[in-house]
Write a protein that holds these residues in place. Structure first.
Motif, PDB file in Angstrom:
ATOM      1  N   LEU A 113       0.837  -1.210   0.000  1.00  0.00           N
ATOM      2  CA  LEU A 113       0.000   0.000   0.000  1.00  0.00           C
ATOM      3  C   LEU A 113       0.869   1.257   0.000  1.00  0.00           C
ATOM      4  N   ALA A 114       1.978   1.203   0.729  1.00  0.00           N
ATOM      5  CA  ALA A 114       2.906   2.354   0.758  1.00  0.00           C
ATOM      6  C   ALA A 114       3.491   2.595  -0.633  1.00  0.00           C
ATOM      7  N   GLU A 115       3.777   1.501  -1.351  1.00  0.00           N
ATOM      8  CA  GLU A 115       4.291   1.586  -2.727  1.00  0.00           C
ATOM      9  C   GLU A 115       3.309   2.349  -3.620  1.00  0.00           C
ATOM     10  N   HIS A 116       2.002   2.170  -3.320  1.00  0.00           N
ATOM     11  CA  HIS A 116       0.952   2.856  -4.092  1.00  0.00           C
ATOM     12  C   HIS A 116       0.586   4.198  -3.457  1.00  0.00           C
ATOM     13  N   LYS A 117       1.470   4.712  -2.636  1.00  0.00           N
ATOM     14  CA  LYS A 117       1.304   6.020  -1.964  1.00  0.00           C
ATOM     15  C   LYS A 117       0.125   6.018  -0.978  1.00  0.00           C
ATOM     16  N   GLY A 118      -0.160   4.837  -0.424  1.00  0.00           N
ATOM     17  CA  GLY A 118      -1.212   4.750   0.593  1.00  0.00           C
ATOM     18  C   GLY A 118      -0.600   4.804   1.983  1.00  0.00           C
ATOM     19  N   ASN A 119      -1.338   5.366   2.925  1.00  0.00           N
ATOM     20  CA  ASN A 119      -0.848   5.495   4.293  1.00  0.00           C
ATOM     21  C   ASN A 119      -1.491   4.385   5.142  1.00  0.00           C
ATOM     22  N   ALA A 120      -0.811   3.247   5.248  1.00  0.00           N
ATOM     23  CA  ALA A 120      -1.408   2.085   5.916  1.00  0.00           C
ATOM     24  C   ALA A 120      -0.705   1.782   7.227  1.00  0.00           C
ATOM     25  N   ILE A 121      -1.443   1.144   8.129  1.00  0.00           N
ATOM     26  CA  ILE A 121      -0.847   0.712   9.393  1.00  0.00           C
ATOM     27  C   ILE A 121      -1.248  -0.742   9.636  1.00  0.00           C
ATOM     28  N   GLY A 122      -0.285  -1.589   9.950  1.00  0.00           N
ATOM     29  CA  GLY A 122      -0.538  -3.012  10.142  1.00  0.00           C
ATOM     30  C   GLY A 122      -0.903  -3.327  11.578  1.00  0.00           C
ATOM     31  N   LEU A 123      -2.000  -4.050  11.760  1.00  0.00           N
ATOM     32  CA  LEU A 123      -2.468  -4.433  13.095  1.00  0.00           C
ATOM     33  C   LEU A 123      -2.842  -5.914  13.072  1.00  0.00           C
ATOM     34  N   CYS A 124      -2.921  -6.518  14.236  1.00  0.00           N
ATOM     35  CA  CYS A 124      -3.540  -7.843  14.313  1.00  0.00           C
ATOM     36  C   CYS A 124      -4.505  -7.816  15.487  1.00  0.00           C
ATOM     37  N   GLY A 125      -5.316  -8.859  15.602  1.00  0.00           N
ATOM     38  CA  GLY A 125      -6.363  -8.877  16.627  1.00  0.00           C
ATOM     39  C   GLY A 125      -5.851  -8.800  18.052  1.00  0.00           C
ATOM     40  N   ILE A 126      -4.542  -9.056  18.233  1.00  0.00           N
ATOM     41  CA  ILE A 126      -3.956  -8.997  19.580  1.00  0.00           C
ATOM     42  C   ILE A 126      -3.692  -7.539  19.979  1.00  0.00           C
ATOM     43  N   ASP A 127      -3.430  -6.679  18.980  1.00  0.00           N
ATOM     44  CA  ASP A 127      -3.110  -5.271  19.271  1.00  0.00           C
ATOM     45  C   ASP A 127      -4.300  -4.560  19.915  1.00  0.00           C
ATOM     46  N   GLY A 128      -4.044  -3.950  21.076  1.00  0.00           N
ATOM     47  CA  GLY A 128      -5.101  -3.215  21.777  1.00  0.00           C
ATOM     48  C   GLY A 128      -6.290  -4.092  22.126  1.00  0.00           C
ATOM     49  N   LYS A 129      -6.029  -5.422  22.267  1.00  0.00           N
ATOM     50  CA  LYS A 129      -7.121  -6.391  22.549  1.00  0.00           C
ATOM     51  C   LYS A 129      -8.286  -6.188  21.580  1.00  0.00           C
ATOM     52  N   MET A 130      -7.943  -6.035  20.297  1.00  0.00           N
ATOM     53  CA  MET A 130      -8.964  -5.765  19.281  1.00  0.00           C
ATOM     54  C   MET A 130      -9.936  -6.934  19.121  1.00  0.00           C
ATOM     55  N   THR A 159     -10.533   2.531  14.808  1.00  0.00           N
ATOM     56  CA  THR A 159     -11.049   3.902  14.607  1.00  0.00           C
ATOM     57  C   THR A 159      -9.933   4.929  14.817  1.00  0.00           C
ATOM     58  N   ASP A 160      -9.012   4.655  15.737  1.00  0.00           N
ATOM     59  CA  ASP A 160      -7.869   5.569  15.919  1.00  0.00           C
ATOM     60  C   ASP A 160      -7.075   5.680  14.618  1.00  0.00           C
ATOM     61  N   ALA A 161      -6.827   4.531  13.994  1.00  0.00           N
ATOM     62  CA  ALA A 161      -6.076   4.524  12.723  1.00  0.00           C
ATOM     63  C   ALA A 161      -6.850   5.291  11.650  1.00  0.00           C
ATOM     64  N   LEU A 162      -8.152   5.006  11.522  1.00  0.00           N
ATOM     65  CA  LEU A 162      -8.983   5.678  10.502  1.00  0.00           C
ATOM     66  C   LEU A 162      -9.028   7.187  10.735  1.00  0.00           C
ATOM     67  N   ASN A 163      -9.200   7.585  11.997  1.00  0.00           N
ATOM     68  CA  ASN A 163      -9.295   9.022  12.305  1.00  0.00           C
ATOM     69  C   ASN A 163      -7.971   9.750  12.077  1.00  0.00           C
ATOM     70  N   ASN A 164      -6.875   8.983  12.048  1.00  0.00           N
ATOM     71  CA  ASN A 164      -5.568   9.584  11.742  1.00  0.00           C
ATOM     72  C   ASN A 164      -5.230   9.479  10.252  1.00  0.00           C
ATOM     73  N   GLY A 165      -6.244   9.131   9.449  1.00  0.00           N
ATOM     74  CA  GLY A 165      -6.039   9.096   8.002  1.00  0.00           C
ATOM     75  C   GLY A 165      -5.295   7.867   7.508  1.00  0.00           C
ATOM     76  N   CYS A 166      -5.263   6.803   8.330  1.00  0.00           N
ATOM     77  CA  CYS A 166      -4.546   5.579   7.926  1.00  0.00           C
ATOM     78  C   CYS A 166      -5.529   4.505   7.452  1.00  0.00           C
ATOM     79  N   ILE A 167      -5.010   3.596   6.651  1.00  0.00           N
ATOM     80  CA  ILE A 167      -5.775   2.411   6.234  1.00  0.00           C
ATOM     81  C   ILE A 167      -5.354   1.279   7.168  1.00  0.00           C
ATOM     82  N   PRO A 168      -6.243   0.816   8.078  1.00  0.00           N
ATOM     83  CA  PRO A 168      -5.857  -0.296   8.950  1.00  0.00           C
ATOM     84  C   PRO A 168      -5.852  -1.613   8.163  1.00  0.00           C
TER      85      PRO A 168
END
Length: 287
Positions: A113-130, A159-168
């Motif tokens: 996604l970064a290669e395509h100029k996208g601002n992405a953040i990688g998460l898994c279900g363990i992060d923040g007890k998602m 939602t934190d990622a989305l509100n910061n303009g990131c693609i989770p």
């Protein structure tokens, strides 16, 4: 193929009402199948997601990675074992599942996604007890090992990622209340995440055109299904085999408040854009 500027302008104008309708709304895409392994399709999916994100649509990408897990187990000389279509996940396998999904597949997608100029953040279900899960059991008490059923979704990291303009970008491993890591079905996870986010649309990418009246004939695609028709379609055998759990996920998401869910053909380039930015859409839509 070169298209003239007036056709390009008309295409954009035709897309405008859909862009307005989806502006600032959440769509959840479950990414899998051929679109995840074919290099050209992979690039098309990433550019679709970046484009949607840039026109103000909040895209959440949920992924599994079954083939990559199987490859890694094979390299390590561990046999893949399936019970009722679910991967039996013992202590050794769950560590590999976590490593492959959260460590490799997830970060590869973020980099793409970064290669395509996208601002992405990688998460898994363990992060923040998602994703909180408990050990799953089969209908007849079958033991699947560390395979989990989702008990709770905490949307704050998303939602934190989305509100910061990131693609989770979310890998579907979950944590248990017992501190154990669980492997969770990606379709189920996407369905629950979409419901908890109050998403406008849940899109499941598959390797088929959608729900077909006759499995052998792609011309028998059923474009729209009301969720109340699903039990009847199961009795008729129109919904059978591997489609049952996918469609159950769609029905569950709609019942939990997602406006619509769609099963689309990930083998068609830019199928996500066709689904979101046109009245015909592609595949089968559940409402």
């Amino acid at each position: 193929m070169d298209i003239s500027n007036n056709i390009r302008a008309k295409v954009l104008m035709d897309a405008l009402p859909y862009i307005q309708n989806y502006n600032n709304k959440v769509i959840v895409v479950k990414y899998g199948g051929n679109a995840m392994t074919n290099e050209d399709l992979k690039q098309a999916v990433m550019s679709d997601i970046v484009l949607l994100s840039l026109v103000g649509i909040k895209v959440v990408l949920v992924h599994g990675g079954g083939p990559e897990i199987s490859d890694m187990l094979k390299k390590l000389g561990i046999e893949s074992k399936f019970i009722n279509g679910l991967r039996y996940t013992d202590k050794e396998t769950i560590d590999i599942v976590k490593m492959v999904l959260a460590g490799k597949v997830n970060k590869d997608l973020v980099a793409l996604l970064a290669e395509h100029k996208g601002n992405a953040i990688g998460l898994c279900g363990i992060d923040g007890k998602m994703l909180i899960a408990e050990r799953a059991e089969g209908e007849n008490g079958e033991d699947y090992g560390y395979v989990g059923n989702i008990k709770k979704v905490n949307t704050k990291p998303i939602t934190d990622a989305l509100n910061n303009g990131c693609i989770p970008v979310i890998a579907t491993v979950a944590c248990g209340t017992d501190g154990q890591t669980y492997n969770v079905n990606a379709d189920t996870a996407a369905s629950r995440i979409a419901a908890e986010l109050g998403a406008e649309n849940l899109i499941l990418m598959t390797d088929i055109a959608g729900l077909l009246r006759n499995k052998e004939d792609p011309n028998t695609l059923i474009p729209f299904v009301n969720v109340s028709e699903v039990p009847f379609m199961k009795r008729q055998g129109i919904i059978s085999g591997g489609m049952i759990p996918k469609i159950d996920c769609c029905v569950e998401a709609v019942r939990r408040g997602v406006k619509k869910t769609s099963i689309i053909d990930g083998r068609v380039p830019h199928s996500i854009l066709i689904e979101i930015l046109s009245s015909e859409g592609i595949g089968t839509q559940f409402k």
